[in-house]
Scaffold this active site. Structure first.
Site, short mmCIF file in Angstrom:
data_model
loop_
_atom_site.label_atom_id
_atom_site.label_comp_id
_atom_site.label_asym_id
_atom_site.label_seq_id
_atom_site.Cartn_x
_atom_site.Cartn_y
_atom_site.Cartn_z
N LYS A 184 2.59 -7.51 0.02
CA LYS A 184 1.60 -7.91 -0.98
C LYS A 184 2.31 -8.35 -2.26
O LYS A 184 2.01 -9.39 -2.83
CB LYS A 184 0.64 -6.74 -1.27
N ARG A 244 -3.21 -1.08 1.76
CA ARG A 244 -3.65 -0.30 2.94
C ARG A 244 -5.03 -0.71 3.43
O ARG A 244 -5.55 -0.13 4.37
CB ARG A 244 -3.57 1.20 2.65
O1 F6P Z 1 5.02 2.07 -2.04
C1 F6P Z 1 3.69 2.07 -1.65
C2 F6P Z 1 3.23 0.69 -1.35
O2 F6P Z 1 3.00 0.01 -2.52
C3 F6P Z 1 1.99 0.73 -0.47
O3 F6P Z 1 0.83 0.93 -1.18
C4 F6P Z 1 2.07 -0.61 0.18
O4 F6P Z 1 1.23 -0.70 1.29
C5 F6P Z 1 3.54 -0.67 0.51
O5 F6P Z 1 4.16 -0.04 -0.59
C6 F6P Z 1 4.10 -2.04 0.72
O6 F6P Z 1 3.93 -2.83 -0.42
P1 F6P Z 1 4.05 -4.39 -0.32
O7 F6P Z 1 3.01 -4.88 0.60
O8 F6P Z 1 3.88 -4.90 -1.71
O9 F6P Z 1 5.43 -4.70 0.20
#
Ligand code: F6P
Length: 500
Positions: A184, A244
């Site tokens: 994300k 999530r």
């Molecule tokens: O560290 C927790 C978190 O931010 C989660 O909420 C998220 O799903 C995961 O890390 C991965 O984050 P990203 O999709 O930004 O790589």
């Protein structure tokens, strides 16, 4: 609010077996059938007075208003100042958010079609790199639904431990692999390092333009483009879709590729069915609401610190890990939305495994141990394997037997052979394991998490708790001056030979 909780705490309940005797309608009242799923809450201590007390608490918390705020794109994620618009991905949101989601889905579909048409040369395997919400949903669904007909060989890699990536690429041909980078934020350190190593593996494997073989799934397209991904292969999703809660968005690209676009659409439609149920059904007939009453009762009145989830179906073996993030990252909080101490237990520790394996490992504690652990059983009526039906029959018999035994208990002269009983469980029985049913099931869990948060007055959509550990790791990595404790300093020295 205090009064509403006090009424919940003092509502009278009886032992489970008495509840069945005193109310001949109990099973009907506490069983909900929706979207091909039977939710049976009758083996819990819920009764008329508890349900009424919880309904009053829900009203005091304005659950109906909070639910409308969720679906109508209000800024309910107050600490991050944004809406939570995952339901818009299923067509349930404001016209603007739904149109935006549909636009992103159209981009995604075009890329799925192009890959199927071999526009990037022959692709035989998908290496999906992402962590947390950027991995667990696709991993669960591809494992559950792609057993017979995975159109591509797929690996979902999350851990920064190189052993995980090495094992996955060992079975892949770099020439025919698509690299999917899912993040994300597009800043997560584990994902970035795994992506770099995967690119190197492709380069060393003779792929002329490894960057041309990347698809990026992100809410931060600028970062993906800066990383070197061509804009046409960046599939964005909205910032208002939480990590999530993101498998419904472009983040679900590997699901659509591995299982086919039709399956992805069915998944969304199943979730939309549950969204409509959650939005319209009255509390006592609303599966995510009623189960949240059960959750709060055991966590806040009976003091249960955990909830155990057992999937009596190999296809659903990754469900407990998926739920751990969904529930514990969402509701593992200690302050309310206005920053005050919450004052009562929030998310239970969610743990579990698969039946029947777990029966021979951890069920001793559930039947005779000193902890009261509400148990959730999940099973499906239709099997998928080609072996004799007796396998499935035995599986379901065992599942049903465990719930009955936990509830009934059995007294013997010898305490070691006695079972106290009166131990609660819920049973979720799916007609079958297919995309629509799993879509509905996962949406049920999302809404359950939301209702729990509303009853507690906490924000389920942020996750600041994970940040501090990341900061310390960065400090160790960069060798920045940091006042490490002697234990940590000694560990660093022992592992790397010197203080970093
Ligand atoms: O560290 C927790 C978190 O931010 C989660 O909420 C998220 O799903 C995961 O890390 C991965 O984050 P990203 O999709 O930004 O790589």
């Amino acid at each position: 609010m205090r009064d509403a909780w006090a009424n919940v705490e003092k509502a009278e309940t009886q032992p489970l077996s008495d509840l069945f005797k005193s109310d001949s309608d109990r099973l009907t009242k506490l069983t909900i059938e929706e979207a091909g799923i039977r939710f049976d809450f009758s083996k819990t201590h819920l009764n008329g007075s508890l349900v009424s007390a919880f309904e009053a608490l829900a009203e005091a918390r304005d659950l109906a208003g909070a639910r409308e705020a969720l679906f109508s794109g209000k800024q309910i994620n107050v600490t991050e100042g944004r809406a939570a618009e995952h339901t818009a991905e299923r067509g349930q949101g404001t016209p603007e958010s739904v149109a935006r989601a549909q636009g992103f889905h159209a981009r995604m579909r075009a890329l799925v079609d192009a890959i199927e048409a071999e526009a990037f040369g022959p692709i035989r395997s998908i290496l999906h790199i992402g962590i947390g919400g950027s991995a667990l949903g696709p991993k669960f669904l591809i494992d559950a639904l792609g057993r017979d007909e995975q159109r591509y060989k797929t690996a979902v890699i999350s851990n920064v431990d190189g052993a995980a990536l090495e094992e996955a690429i060992g079975g892949f041909d770099p020439q025919t692999t698509l690299l999917v980078i899912a993040s994300k934020t597009f800043t997560t350190s584990e994902t970035m390092l795994n992506a770099q190593s995967a690119l190197l593996w492709m380069q060393e494997g003779g792929v002329a333009d490894p960057y041309g073989r990347i698809v990026a799934l992100t809410a931060n397209p600028g970062k993906a483009i800066a990383f070197g991904v061509d804009e046409t292969r960046v599939l964005p999703f909205a910032e208002t879709v939480g990590g999530r809660y993101s498998l419904w968005s472009s983040l679900g690209f590997p699901i659509a590729l591995a299982l086919g676009w039709e399956a992805f659409e069915e998944l969304l439609e199943g979730a939309a069915t549950m969204d409509r149920h959650f939005r319209l059904a009255p509390p006592a007939a609303n599966a995510p609401v009623l189960v949240a009453f059960v959750d709060r009762y055991y966590a806040n009145v009976r003091g249960s610190e955990t909830r155990a989830v057992f999937a009596y179906d190999e296809r659903l073996r990754l469900l407990p890990s998926y739920l751990q993030q969904l529930e514990m990252e969402s509701n593992g909080k200690r302050v309310t939305t206005d920053g005050k101490p919450v004052g009562r237990a929030t998310s239970p520790i969610v743990w579990g495994g698969v039946g029947t394996d777990a029966q021979h490992a951890v069920f001793q504690l559930l039947h005779q141990g000193t902890h009261l652990v509400p148990v959730e059983f999940i099973a499906a009526i239709e099997p998928e394997h080609g072996l004799a039906f007796d396998h499935h029959r035995q599986l379901l018999i065992n599942c049903f037997a465990q719930g009955a035994a936990l509830m009934a208990g059995k007294q013997a002269d010898d305490p070691a052979h006695s079972y106290p009983g009166d131990r609660p469980s819920t049973t979720i029985l799916l007609d079958r394991v297919d995309p629509a049913t799993l879509g509905a099931l996962l949406a049920f869990y999302e809404h359950r998490t939301f209702v729990n948060a509303v009853l507690l007055g906490i924000n389920p959509f942020d996750q600041f708790g994970v940040e501090f550990g990341k900061e310390i790791a960065k400090a160790i990595d960069s060798g920045d001056a940091f006042d490490f404790d002697p234990s940590t300093r000694a560990l660093i020295e022992r592992a790397f030979g010197e203080a970093e």
